[in-house]
Scaffold this active site. Structure first.
Site, PDB file in Angstrom:
ATOM      1  CG  MET A  32      17.201 -31.454 -26.587  1.00  0.00           C
ATOM      2  SD  MET A  32      18.973 -31.275 -26.423  1.00  0.00           S
ATOM      3  CE  MET A  32      19.163 -29.579 -26.903  1.00  0.00           C
ATOM      4  N   GLY A  38       7.397 -23.032 -31.440  1.00  0.00           N
ATOM      5  CA  GLY A  38       8.082 -23.789 -32.499  1.00  0.00           C
ATOM      6  C   GLY A  38       7.901 -25.287 -32.280  1.00  0.00           C
ATOM      7  CG  HIS A  39       9.773 -27.197 -28.921  1.00  0.00           C
ATOM      8  ND1 HIS A  39      10.168 -26.176 -28.092  1.00  0.00           N
ATOM      9  CD2 HIS A  39      10.912 -27.849 -29.266  1.00  0.00           C
ATOM     10  CE1 HIS A  39      11.484 -26.221 -27.930  1.00  0.00           C
ATOM     11  NE2 HIS A  39      11.962 -27.208 -28.635  1.00  0.00           N
ATOM     12  CD  GLN A  63      21.529 -32.839 -28.812  1.00  0.00           C
ATOM     13  OE1 GLN A  63      20.907 -33.895 -28.861  1.00  0.00           O
ATOM     14  NE2 GLN A  63      21.046 -31.730 -29.347  1.00  0.00           N
ATOM     15  N   GLY A 150      12.147 -29.621 -36.927  1.00  0.00           N
ATOM     16  CA  GLY A 150      12.026 -28.231 -37.352  1.00  0.00           C
ATOM     17  C   GLY A 150      13.131 -27.841 -38.328  1.00  0.00           C
ATOM     18  CG  ASP A 153      17.611 -27.000 -34.915  1.00  0.00           C
ATOM     19  OD1 ASP A 153      18.590 -26.464 -34.408  1.00  0.00           O
ATOM     20  OD2 ASP A 153      16.465 -26.923 -34.407  1.00  0.00           O
ATOM     21  CD  GLN A 156      18.429 -31.525 -34.838  1.00  0.00           C
ATOM     22  OE1 GLN A 156      19.256 -31.398 -33.950  1.00  0.00           O
ATOM     23  NE2 GLN A 156      17.160 -31.224 -34.645  1.00  0.00           N
TER      24      GLN A 156
HETATM   25  P1  AMP Z   1      15.171 -28.786 -29.478  1.00  0.00           P
HETATM   26  O1  AMP Z   1      14.312 -28.909 -28.261  1.00  0.00           O
HETATM   27  O2  AMP Z   1      15.861 -27.492 -29.604  1.00  0.00           O
HETATM   28  O3  AMP Z   1      16.070 -29.978 -29.670  1.00  0.00           O
HETATM   29  O4  AMP Z   1      14.156 -28.819 -30.697  1.00  0.00           O
HETATM   30  C1  AMP Z   1      13.264 -29.899 -30.876  1.00  0.00           C
HETATM   31  C2  AMP Z   1      12.668 -29.788 -32.244  1.00  0.00           C
HETATM   32  O5  AMP Z   1      11.940 -28.565 -32.361  1.00  0.00           O
HETATM   33  C3  AMP Z   1      13.731 -29.785 -33.350  1.00  0.00           C
HETATM   34  O6  AMP Z   1      13.264 -30.562 -34.437  1.00  0.00           O
HETATM   35  C4  AMP Z   1      13.810 -28.321 -33.705  1.00  0.00           C
HETATM   36  O7  AMP Z   1      14.244 -28.086 -35.026  1.00  0.00           O
HETATM   37  C5  AMP Z   1      12.370 -27.884 -33.522  1.00  0.00           C
HETATM   38  N1  AMP Z   1      12.284 -26.440 -33.355  1.00  0.00           N
HETATM   39  C6  AMP Z   1      12.981 -25.675 -32.474  1.00  0.00           C
HETATM   40  N2  AMP Z   1      12.703 -24.373 -32.657  1.00  0.00           N
HETATM   41  C7  AMP Z   1      11.825 -24.303 -33.683  1.00  0.00           C
HETATM   42  C8  AMP Z   1      11.152 -23.234 -34.362  1.00  0.00           C
HETATM   43  N3  AMP Z   1      11.340 -21.977 -34.025  1.00  0.00           N
HETATM   44  N4  AMP Z   1      10.315 -23.552 -35.374  1.00  0.00           N
HETATM   45  C9  AMP Z   1      10.119 -24.830 -35.729  1.00  0.00           C
HETATM   46  N5  AMP Z   1      10.709 -25.897 -35.133  1.00  0.00           N
HETATM   47  C10 AMP Z   1      11.554 -25.635 -34.136  1.00  0.00           C
END
Ligand code: AMP
Length: 281
Positions: A32, A38-39, A63, A150, A153, A156
């Site tokens: 998103m 992390g991403h 969501q 990741g 989550d 998820q």
């Molecule tokens: P989001 O943009 O929050 O929907 O996250 C996109 C992807 O990045 C999802 O698969 C998350 O689980 C992963 N993600 C977010 N934060 C982290 C993190 N700190 N470490 C690893 N993966 C992450």
């Protein structure tokens, strides 16, 4: 890096890249946006394991169960583009709401076999339905071989695996370890909404998880361990939504500790909702 805003554009770009490389494997990282390390660790893993890496940035309205949360969700697309370019992603898919939901948000039915009823599911009505709906659409659009999610989550990942199983989609789901700040705060786009002081206060989440792991060496009663962890957490200033010790597959709460016991926490730091989790073994 190619930026595609429309599905046809994305499909054309993918077939062009595939022409240049026979049997190229496609890796897909749905996000998103408001990207952080992390991403990027997901993108890096995808670059290691596949030949063409597609990253999507789409703040999915279906969501969000709270309109205020959707409105204040950070959007930093120019910075995101630079980061993705730098890390070496091949395609950025950047659809509008119209592209993903041309007929508005549809009804979506899927049986998650109970894993949507606990933890996040209890507190964020409809959240996982929205996540599964958009990820299924994105999978259908990108036709990737592998997709990266990741473990931050944690629930998820289980939901996505369940959706893939139910819909019989031919894709490998690759879970990726949580990236943390040096002090242990799980990186999250929502951390941008925290003040420096709040970032310090939020460390109680990871500290509690670590304490739990330590105590789990002695305590075998999961209820007792949970109470002790909650007590520790409440020494801090965050407002706890839930702390659960669960089986990592069924996500159901455990009575007795076992080798797989996993702890998940959701809490509010001010008005920012944070989640984290850790294996207690
Ligand atoms: P989001 O943009 O929050 O929907 O996250 C996109 C992807 O990045 C999802 O698969 C998350 O689980 C992963 N993600 C977010 N934060 C982290 C993190 N700190 N470490 C690893 N993966 C992450």
């Amino acid at each position: 890096m190619i930026v595609s805003e429309h599905i046809d554009q994305l499909k054309n770009s993918l077939s062009e890249l595939k022409k240049q490389q026979a049997n190229a494997k496609i890796g897909f990282v749905p996000t998103m946006g408001a990207l952080h390390e992390g991403h990027l660790s997901l993108v890096q893993k995808a670059l290691e394991q596949t030949d063409i890496v597609v990253v999507s940035v789409f703040v999915n309205p279906s969501q969000f169960n709270d309109k205020g949360d959707l409105d204040k969700y950070p959007r930093t697309i120019e910075a995101d583009k630079k980061l993705l370019e730098k890390v070496g992603a091949h395609i950025l898919f950047l659809p509008s709401e119209n592209v993903m939901y041309p007929d508005g948000i549809p009804d979506y039915k899927i049986d998650f076999e109970g894993i949507d009823k606990v933890m996040e599911g209890q507190f964020r009505a409809g959240h996982f339905k929205g996540v599964a709906m958009i990820v299924e659409r994105l999978f259908d659009t990108v036709q990737a071989d592998k997709a990266y999610f990741g473990l931050k989550d944690f629930q998820q990942v289980a939901i996505i695996k369940q959706m893939v199983k139910q819909r019989k989609i031919n894709i490998e789901i690759v879970p990726v370890a949580t990236v943390r700040s040096p002090k242990g705060l799980a990186l999250s786009s929502r951390n941008q909404l925290l003040s420096d002081e709040q970032k310090e206060e939020a460390l109680i989440i990871y500290q509690t998880l670590q304490k739990g792991k330590e105590w789990a060496k002695e305590i075998r009663d999961a209820g007792q361990l949970k109470s002790k962890m909650i007590h520790h957490f409440q020494q801090g200033s965050l407002k706890l939504e839930y702390l659960e010790i669960v089986d990592p597959n069924s996500l159901q709460p455990l009575k007795e500790m076992n080798e797989q016991a996993h702890c998940c926490i959701a809490a509010y730091c001010g008005n920012v909702r944070l989640i984290d989790n850790l294996s207690l073994s």
